[in-house]
Design a protein around this motif. Sequence first.
Motif, PDB file in Angstrom:
ATOM      1  N   ASN A 162       8.944   7.270   9.372  1.00  0.00           N
ATOM      2  CA  ASN A 162       7.522   6.704   8.863  1.00  0.00           C
ATOM      3  C   ASN A 162       7.766   6.684   7.273  1.00  0.00           C
ATOM      4  O   ASN A 162       7.246   5.736   6.549  1.00  0.00           O
ATOM      5  CB  ASN A 162       6.539   8.055   9.118  1.00  0.00           C
ATOM      6  CG  ASN A 162       6.359   8.073  10.652  1.00  0.00           C
ATOM      7  OD1 ASN A 162       6.537   7.059  11.390  1.00  0.00           O
ATOM      8  ND2 ASN A 162       5.701   9.150  11.099  1.00  0.00           N
ATOM      9  N   LEU A 163       8.530   7.584   6.593  1.00  0.00           N
ATOM     10  CA  LEU A 163       8.660   7.382   5.176  1.00  0.00           C
ATOM     11  C   LEU A 163       9.467   6.286   4.809  1.00  0.00           C
ATOM     12  O   LEU A 163       8.852   5.583   4.031  1.00  0.00           O
ATOM     13  CB  LEU A 163       9.337   8.762   4.760  1.00  0.00           C
ATOM     14  CG  LEU A 163       9.692   8.730   2.957  1.00  0.00           C
ATOM     15  CD1 LEU A 163       8.344   8.470   2.166  1.00  0.00           C
ATOM     16  CD2 LEU A 163      10.531   9.916   2.655  1.00  0.00           C
ATOM     17  N   LEU A 164      10.370   5.821   5.556  1.00  0.00           N
ATOM     18  CA  LEU A 164      11.119   4.552   5.347  1.00  0.00           C
ATOM     19  C   LEU A 164      10.229   3.431   5.462  1.00  0.00           C
ATOM     20  O   LEU A 164      10.394   2.767   4.651  1.00  0.00           O
ATOM     21  CB  LEU A 164      12.239   4.544   6.319  1.00  0.00           C
ATOM     22  CG  LEU A 164      13.306   3.632   6.252  1.00  0.00           C
ATOM     23  CD1 LEU A 164      13.970   3.621   4.872  1.00  0.00           C
ATOM     24  CD2 LEU A 164      14.408   3.721   7.352  1.00  0.00           C
ATOM     25  N   HIS A 165       9.286   3.466   6.474  1.00  0.00           N
ATOM     26  CA  HIS A 165       8.375   2.501   6.671  1.00  0.00           C
ATOM     27  C   HIS A 165       7.442   2.282   5.526  1.00  0.00           C
ATOM     28  O   HIS A 165       7.129   1.167   5.147  1.00  0.00           O
ATOM     29  CB  HIS A 165       7.473   2.472   7.874  1.00  0.00           C
ATOM     30  CG  HIS A 165       8.405   2.315   9.097  1.00  0.00           C
ATOM     31  ND1 HIS A 165       8.906   1.162   9.587  1.00  0.00           N
ATOM     32  CD2 HIS A 165       8.775   3.150  10.175  1.00  0.00           C
ATOM     33  CE1 HIS A 165       9.655   1.085  10.848  1.00  0.00           C
ATOM     34  NE2 HIS A 165       9.572   2.325  10.976  1.00  0.00           N
ATOM     35  N   GLU A 166       7.045   3.271   4.919  1.00  0.00           N
ATOM     36  CA  GLU A 166       6.072   3.445   3.946  1.00  0.00           C
ATOM     37  C   GLU A 166       6.635   2.804   2.639  1.00  0.00           C
ATOM     38  O   GLU A 166       6.068   2.172   1.861  1.00  0.00           O
ATOM     39  CB  GLU A 166       5.728   4.755   3.482  1.00  0.00           C
ATOM     40  CG  GLU A 166       4.736   5.317   4.397  1.00  0.00           C
ATOM     41  CD  GLU A 166       4.322   6.702   4.010  1.00  0.00           C
ATOM     42  OE1 GLU A 166       4.480   7.152   2.947  1.00  0.00           O
ATOM     43  OE2 GLU A 166       3.782   7.446   5.168  1.00  0.00           O
ATOM     44  N   ILE A 167       8.119   3.299   2.270  1.00  0.00           N
ATOM     45  CA  ILE A 167       8.917   2.716   1.208  1.00  0.00           C
ATOM     46  C   ILE A 167       8.837   1.147   1.466  1.00  0.00           C
ATOM     47  O   ILE A 167       8.902   0.450   0.414  1.00  0.00           O
ATOM     48  CB  ILE A 167       9.995   3.625   1.164  1.00  0.00           C
ATOM     49  CG1 ILE A 167       9.947   4.841   0.980  1.00  0.00           C
ATOM     50  CG2 ILE A 167      11.185   2.742   0.162  1.00  0.00           C
ATOM     51  CD1 ILE A 167      11.245   5.618   1.045  1.00  0.00           C
ATOM     52  N   ASP A 168       9.455   0.700   2.682  1.00  0.00           N
ATOM     53  CA  ASP A 168       9.714  -0.639   2.720  1.00  0.00           C
ATOM     54  C   ASP A 168       8.207  -1.535   2.533  1.00  0.00           C
ATOM     55  O   ASP A 168       8.287  -2.617   2.129  1.00  0.00           O
ATOM     56  CB  ASP A 168      10.251  -0.912   4.179  1.00  0.00           C
ATOM     57  CG  ASP A 168      11.543  -0.865   4.467  1.00  0.00           C
ATOM     58  OD1 ASP A 168      12.172  -0.588   3.468  1.00  0.00           O
ATOM     59  OD2 ASP A 168      12.022  -0.658   5.727  1.00  0.00           O
ATOM     60  N   ALA A 169       7.313  -0.944   2.910  1.00  0.00           N
ATOM     61  CA  ALA A 169       5.756  -1.511   2.743  1.00  0.00           C
ATOM     62  C   ALA A 169       5.394  -1.765   1.265  1.00  0.00           C
ATOM     63  O   ALA A 169       5.083  -2.683   0.829  1.00  0.00           O
ATOM     64  CB  ALA A 169       4.787  -0.829   3.438  1.00  0.00           C
ATOM     65  N   ALA A 170       5.990  -0.556   0.313  1.00  0.00           N
ATOM     66  CA  ALA A 170       5.748  -0.340  -0.826  1.00  0.00           C
ATOM     67  C   ALA A 170       6.680  -1.614  -1.582  1.00  0.00           C
ATOM     68  O   ALA A 170       6.152  -2.598  -2.424  1.00  0.00           O
ATOM     69  CB  ALA A 170       6.111   0.897  -1.575  1.00  0.00           C
ATOM     70  N   ILE A 171       7.729  -1.731  -1.289  1.00  0.00           N
ATOM     71  CA  ILE A 171       8.636  -2.732  -1.653  1.00  0.00           C
ATOM     72  C   ILE A 171       8.326  -4.155  -1.427  1.00  0.00           C
ATOM     73  O   ILE A 171       8.407  -5.072  -2.480  1.00  0.00           O
ATOM     74  CB  ILE A 171      10.317  -2.561  -1.086  1.00  0.00           C
ATOM     75  CG1 ILE A 171      10.812  -1.177  -1.654  1.00  0.00           C
ATOM     76  CG2 ILE A 171      11.182  -3.900  -1.424  1.00  0.00           C
ATOM     77  CD1 ILE A 171      11.996  -0.713  -1.050  1.00  0.00           C
ATOM     78  N   GLY A 172       7.796  -4.315  -0.336  1.00  0.00           N
ATOM     79  CA  GLY A 172       7.151  -5.730   0.303  1.00  0.00           C
ATOM     80  C   GLY A 172       5.951  -5.712  -0.655  1.00  0.00           C
ATOM     81  O   GLY A 172       5.633  -6.879  -1.405  1.00  0.00           O
ATOM     82  N   ARG A 173       5.213  -4.895  -1.168  1.00  0.00           N
ATOM     83  CA  ARG A 173       3.839  -5.034  -1.877  1.00  0.00           C
ATOM     84  C   ARG A 173       4.351  -5.615  -3.442  1.00  0.00           C
ATOM     85  O   ARG A 173       3.748  -6.363  -3.911  1.00  0.00           O
ATOM     86  CB  ARG A 173       2.991  -3.839  -2.090  1.00  0.00           C
ATOM     87  CG  ARG A 173       2.045  -3.695  -0.811  1.00  0.00           C
ATOM     88  CD  ARG A 173       1.103  -2.679  -0.709  1.00  0.00           C
ATOM     89  NE  ARG A 173       1.348  -1.456  -1.276  1.00  0.00           N
ATOM     90  CZ  ARG A 173       1.833  -0.380  -0.567  1.00  0.00           C
ATOM     91  NH1 ARG A 173       2.360  -0.453   0.726  1.00  0.00           N
ATOM     92  NH2 ARG A 173       2.453   0.586  -1.167  1.00  0.00           N
TER      93      ARG A 173
END
Length: 133
Positions: A73-84
């Motif tokens: 879940n943390l990895l998904h949050e990080i990927d979303a932040a990188i995308g933003r």
Amino acid sequence: MPISPSLRDDLARRLQESRAAALATVRARTGFDPEGMDPPAISPRAHLVQDDDAPTAETIAHDEERFAEHETNLLHEIDAAIGRLASGGYGMCASCGCKIPEQRLLATPTVRTCVPCQEAIEKEERTARGPTM
């Protein structure tokens, strides 16, 4: 752009470092070793040693599975932040659209909401749960 270029570069570096660490942790918990000899940490077999009982091994494996889920879940949050960050939407509150203060972004680079919106979300979640013991 909602954040300065220097802050953007710093946060991009930190997010990439956090991503690499989270990915390594997930792989360590869920993957096999290169030779395929040892089961992953989420397997009960990984925790059985002489004189251990199966229920204890299963409990440990269940905990490892929960830890792996948290890291995923943390990895998904990080990927979303990188995308933003890449799309230019980083630093804007997902709820109200206001700018998220830089100090908040530095403290939690994956944050999606400003403090007032996060407080409202948490208040709503607490009241929606019903009575607690």
